[in-house]
Scaffold this motif. Sequence first.
Motif, short mmCIF file in Angstrom:
data_model
loop_
_atom_site.label_atom_id
_atom_site.label_comp_id
_atom_site.label_asym_id
_atom_site.label_seq_id
_atom_site.Cartn_x
_atom_site.Cartn_y
_atom_site.Cartn_z
N UNK A 190 0.77 -1.15 0.06
CA UNK A 190 0.07 0.10 0.16
C UNK A 190 0.90 1.29 0.01
N UNK A 191 0.65 2.25 -0.65
CA UNK A 191 1.18 3.41 -0.86
C UNK A 191 0.40 4.78 -0.82
N UNK A 192 0.82 5.69 -0.19
CA UNK A 192 0.00 6.95 0.14
C UNK A 192 0.80 8.14 -0.21
N UNK A 193 0.15 9.05 -0.84
CA UNK A 193 1.03 10.27 -1.02
C UNK A 193 0.84 11.42 0.22
N UNK A 194 1.68 12.37 0.29
CA UNK A 194 1.74 13.21 1.65
C UNK A 194 0.75 14.11 1.73
N UNK A 195 -0.10 14.39 0.53
CA UNK A 195 -1.07 15.29 0.70
C UNK A 195 -2.32 14.74 0.28
N UNK A 196 -3.51 15.57 0.77
CA UNK A 196 -4.86 14.93 0.48
C UNK A 196 -5.02 15.14 -1.05
N UNK A 197 -5.60 14.07 -1.51
CA UNK A 197 -5.79 14.34 -3.06
C UNK A 197 -5.92 12.83 -3.92
N UNK A 198 -5.80 13.00 -4.98
CA UNK A 198 -5.98 11.92 -5.96
C UNK A 198 -4.72 11.24 -6.45
N UNK A 199 -4.77 10.05 -6.48
CA UNK A 199 -3.58 9.06 -7.39
C UNK A 199 -4.10 8.83 -8.73
N UNK A 200 -3.37 9.36 -9.71
CA UNK A 200 -3.96 8.97 -11.03
C UNK A 200 -2.88 7.88 -11.76
N UNK A 201 -3.27 6.81 -12.23
CA UNK A 201 -2.52 5.90 -13.19
C UNK A 201 -2.20 6.34 -14.50
N UNK A 202 -0.97 6.45 -14.90
CA UNK A 202 -0.52 6.83 -16.27
C UNK A 202 0.26 5.75 -16.96
N UNK A 203 -0.56 4.99 -17.90
CA UNK A 203 0.14 3.99 -18.90
C UNK A 203 1.24 4.73 -19.86
N UNK A 204 2.51 4.47 -19.56
CA UNK A 204 3.45 5.13 -20.49
C UNK A 204 3.88 3.96 -21.79
N UNK A 205 3.86 4.47 -22.87
CA UNK A 205 4.06 3.90 -24.14
C UNK A 205 5.06 4.12 -24.88
N UNK A 206 6.38 4.52 -23.99
CA UNK A 206 7.48 4.95 -24.90
C UNK A 206 7.96 6.44 -24.94
N UNK A 207 6.86 7.30 -24.39
CA UNK A 207 7.03 8.53 -24.25
C UNK A 207 7.54 9.13 -23.08
N UNK A 208 7.97 10.55 -22.95
CA UNK A 208 8.46 11.18 -21.69
C UNK A 208 7.65 12.13 -21.10
N UNK A 209 7.76 11.98 -19.83
CA UNK A 209 6.85 13.20 -19.21
C UNK A 209 7.74 13.82 -18.06
N UNK A 210 7.23 15.14 -17.88
CA UNK A 210 7.98 15.78 -16.63
C UNK A 210 6.94 16.10 -15.44
N UNK A 211 7.34 15.85 -14.54
CA UNK A 211 6.50 16.15 -13.32
C UNK A 211 7.12 17.16 -11.94
N UNK A 212 6.09 17.95 -11.50
CA UNK A 212 6.66 18.86 -10.38
C UNK A 212 7.18 18.00 -9.18
N UNK A 213 8.18 18.31 -8.52
CA UNK A 213 8.67 17.56 -7.34
C UNK A 213 7.41 17.28 -6.49
N UNK A 214 7.56 16.01 -6.00
CA UNK A 214 6.23 15.67 -5.00
C UNK A 214 5.13 14.96 -5.87
N UNK A 215 5.01 14.93 -6.93
CA UNK A 215 4.07 14.49 -7.81
C UNK A 215 4.05 13.06 -8.01
N UNK A 216 5.44 12.52 -8.25
CA UNK A 216 5.80 11.30 -8.67
C UNK A 216 5.56 10.11 -7.24
#
Length: 231
Positions: A87-113
């Motif tokens: 079981x995993x949980x983020x530090x802040x109250x909010x959503x968890x989103x699943x993103x299936x990557x298929x060879x692309x690249x994405x950038x995320x703000x610190x704390x989002x991963x």
Amino acid sequence: MQHRTKHEPSSSLLEVTLDPGEALVAEAGAMVARSPHLRTEVRLNAGRGAGFLGRLKALFVALLRKLAGGETFFVNHISAPEGGWVWLAPPLSGRVKHIPLQGESMLFSTGSYLASAGDIDVKVRWGGLRAVLAREGTFFIEASGAGDLWISSYGAIDELSCDGSLVVDSGHLVGFDASLSLAIRSPGGGLMGLMVSGEGVVCEFTGRGRVLIQSRSAGSLVGWLAPLLPP
């Protein structure tokens, strides 16, 4: 990899079931509970295939973040020789989103991963002055490859499509496709607008791709709480 998110929308908890031989990478401190058969190893997030210089860079980044923001960039490598669950949980109250990557690249703000599985390379990427001005920190988290990726937010997560240009308040930015170009702008009204609008600076994206935003801003929460705290 089997997974489900429980207790949405405000208290999201990610449950991942690992078959024998599967592995999961999770942000340090995200684990809530796990089955006893799983193995956990803490590592510097230097990215896959990183040599000596790559690991040295990761160590420097971890130390810098520790000194500047009270945090480090380590990840937990969770393996399942016999199978199990975590079981995993983020530090802040909010959503968890699943993103299936298929060879692309994405950038995320610190704390989002939050976590990833499969052939996904996760590493720290220098954001430059633009990231500092956007209040997103000095670094972005870059995820690339093919597999499962889970991110978290403060509040709800929504996806916008950029087809030419798009403007997003910096405090609400979660992530974006690496194919997009990012520029930092004033919200309007020159210096006066920057000082009194309450919007700080905005992120202007150009190109074609997706931009993920969160419905709440952690910076606004800090600003609201600060006057209420004792001196």
